[in-house]
Write a protein that holds these residues in place. Structure first.
Motif, PDB file in Angstrom:
ATOM      1  N   PHE A   1       0.821  -1.218   0.000  1.00 62.22           N
ATOM      2  CA  PHE A   1       0.000   0.000   0.000  1.00 62.22           C
ATOM      3  C   PHE A   1       0.858   1.274   0.000  1.00 62.22           C
ATOM      4  O   PHE A   1       0.716   2.116   0.893  1.00 62.22           O
ATOM      5  N   PRO A   2       1.732   1.494  -0.989  1.00 62.14           N
ATOM      6  CA  PRO A   2       2.609   2.669  -0.960  1.00 62.14           C
ATOM      7  C   PRO A   2       1.852   3.992  -1.042  1.00 62.14           C
ATOM      8  O   PRO A   2       2.302   5.002  -0.527  1.00 62.14           O
ATOM      9  N   TYR A   3       0.676   3.993  -1.640  1.00 60.76           N
ATOM     10  CA  TYR A   3      -0.101   5.224  -1.803  1.00 60.76           C
ATOM     11  C   TYR A   3      -0.590   5.783  -0.467  1.00 60.76           C
ATOM     12  O   TYR A   3      -0.890   6.966  -0.353  1.00 60.76           O
ATOM     13  N   LEU A   4      -0.651   4.951   0.573  1.00 60.80           N
ATOM     14  CA  LEU A   4      -1.112   5.422   1.878  1.00 60.80           C
ATOM     15  C   LEU A   4      -0.199   6.494   2.458  1.00 60.80           C
ATOM     16  O   LEU A   4      -0.634   7.335   3.237  1.00 60.80           O
ATOM     17  N   LEU A   5       1.065   6.468   2.060  1.00 62.92           N
ATOM     18  CA  LEU A   5       2.010   7.449   2.585  1.00 62.92           C
ATOM     19  C   LEU A   5       1.700   8.855   2.088  1.00 62.92           C
ATOM     20  O   LEU A   5       2.144   9.830   2.679  1.00 62.92           O
ATOM     21  N   GLY A   6       0.955   8.963   1.022  1.00 63.27           N
ATOM     22  CA  GLY A   6       0.576  10.271   0.494  1.00 63.27           C
ATOM     23  C   GLY A   6      -0.687  10.837   1.115  1.00 63.27           C
ATOM     24  O   GLY A   6      -1.059  11.975   0.850  1.00 63.27           O
ATOM     25  N   TRP A   7      -1.355  10.069   1.944  1.00 60.45           N
ATOM     26  CA  TRP A   7      -2.594  10.521   2.586  1.00 60.45           C
ATOM     27  C   TRP A   7      -2.282  11.297   3.854  1.00 60.45           C
ATOM     28  O   TRP A   7      -1.337  11.008   4.561  1.00 60.45           O
ATOM     29  N   LYS A   8      -3.149  12.269   4.132  1.00 62.49           N
ATOM     30  CA  LYS A   8      -2.994  13.061   5.356  1.00 62.49           C
ATOM     31  C   LYS A   8      -3.983  12.579   6.412  1.00 62.49           C
ATOM     32  O   LYS A   8      -5.063  12.096   6.091  1.00 62.49           O
ATOM     33  N   ASP A   9      -3.611  12.743   7.678  1.00 63.86           N
ATOM     34  CA  ASP A   9      -4.490  12.344   8.771  1.00 63.86           C
ATOM     35  C   ASP A   9      -5.456  13.483   9.115  1.00 63.86           C
ATOM     36  O   ASP A   9      -5.500  14.503   8.424  1.00 63.86           O
ATOM     37  N   ALA A  10      -6.206  13.324  10.199  1.00 65.33           N
ATOM     38  CA  ALA A  10      -7.198  14.324  10.604  1.00 65.33           C
ATOM     39  C   ALA A  10      -6.548  15.658  10.954  1.00 65.33           C
ATOM     40  O   ALA A  10      -7.201  16.701  10.897  1.00 65.33           O
TER      41      ALA A  10
ATOM     42  N   LEU B   1      11.145   7.213  -4.393  1.00 68.36           N
ATOM     43  CA  LEU B   1      12.123   6.701  -5.339  1.00 68.36           C
ATOM     44  C   LEU B   1      11.617   5.497  -6.123  1.00 68.36           C
ATOM     45  O   LEU B   1      11.833   5.403  -7.330  1.00 68.36           O
ATOM     46  N   SER B   2      10.924   4.584  -5.474  1.00 68.33           N
ATOM     47  CA  SER B   2      10.407   3.412  -6.187  1.00 68.33           C
ATOM     48  C   SER B   2       9.361   3.812  -7.228  1.00 68.33           C
ATOM     49  O   SER B   2       9.317   3.256  -8.322  1.00 68.33           O
ATOM     50  N   ARG B   3       8.534   4.762  -6.881  1.00 68.02           N
ATOM     51  CA  ARG B   3       7.512   5.211  -7.836  1.00 68.02           C
ATOM     52  C   ARG B   3       8.143   5.877  -9.048  1.00 68.02           C
ATOM     53  O   ARG B   3       7.738   5.630 -10.179  1.00 68.02           O
ATOM     54  N   LEU B   4       9.131   6.744  -8.811  1.00 70.40           N
ATOM     55  CA  LEU B   4       9.803   7.396  -9.931  1.00 70.40           C
ATOM     56  C   LEU B   4      10.509   6.379 -10.811  1.00 70.40           C
ATOM     57  O   LEU B   4      10.506   6.496 -12.029  1.00 70.40           O
ATOM     58  N   THR B   5      11.098   5.362 -10.193  1.00 70.19           N
ATOM     59  CA  THR B   5      11.760   4.306 -10.954  1.00 70.19           C
ATOM     60  C   THR B   5      10.750   3.560 -11.818  1.00 70.19           C
ATOM     61  O   THR B   5      11.014   3.270 -12.990  1.00 70.19           O
ATOM     62  N   SER B   6       9.580   3.268 -11.272  1.00 68.58           N
ATOM     63  CA  SER B   6       8.564   2.543 -12.041  1.00 68.58           C
ATOM     64  C   SER B   6       8.049   3.380 -13.208  1.00 68.58           C
ATOM     65  O   SER B   6       7.617   2.832 -14.218  1.00 68.58           O
TER      66      SER B   6
END
Length: 134
Positions: free
Chosen positions: A9-18, A48-53
């Protein structure tokens, strides 16, 4: 365990909390040797992994240097500023990449159908026409 979650779930790191903060912001502001390792793993997975992909080789080196700067910074305020700037740059890369993918999809769709924006049939379609549609 964190690495498994980041892979899944790498996209979770881009989410903000309350509170409007990214999960990684807590690692940046609560600096310990353990959090440094966790932040390095998270930044590696999220950026970095996303940019590589995507194959964005020129962007990878810029972001790798920024990640190294964040991890090497001892001052919390400066580290937080570097992190937020790096997130902003990543969002710009994401926008550029998304637009490029959309342009190519439109161009490919027009190639497969064999028509241009003005409705004329022709064999060679200009990718610039698809860029205007975006």
């Amino acid at each position: 365990l964190l690495q498994v979650l980041l892979n899944k779930f790498p996209y979770l790191l881009g989410w903000k909390d309350a509170n409007g903060k990214l999960a990684m912001e807590y690692l940046v502001t609560n600096w310990t040797p353990e959090n440094k390792i966790l932040l390095e793993m998270a930044l590696q997975s999220w950026m970095l992994s996303r940019l590589t992909s995507w194959g964005a080789t020129s962007c990878i080196e810029v972001m790798r240097n920024r990640v190294e700067d964040i991890l090497a910074e001892d001052d919390e305020g400066r580290r937080t500023t570097l992190f937020l700037e790096t997130c902003s740059i990543m969002k710009q890369y994401e926008n550029v990449e998304a637009i490029s993918i959309l342009e190519m999809a439109l161009w490919k769709g027009q190639l497969e159908r064999g028509w241009s924006n003005d409705g004329a049939d022709r064999e060679a379609l200009d990718r610039g026409e698809c860029r205007c549609v975006c």
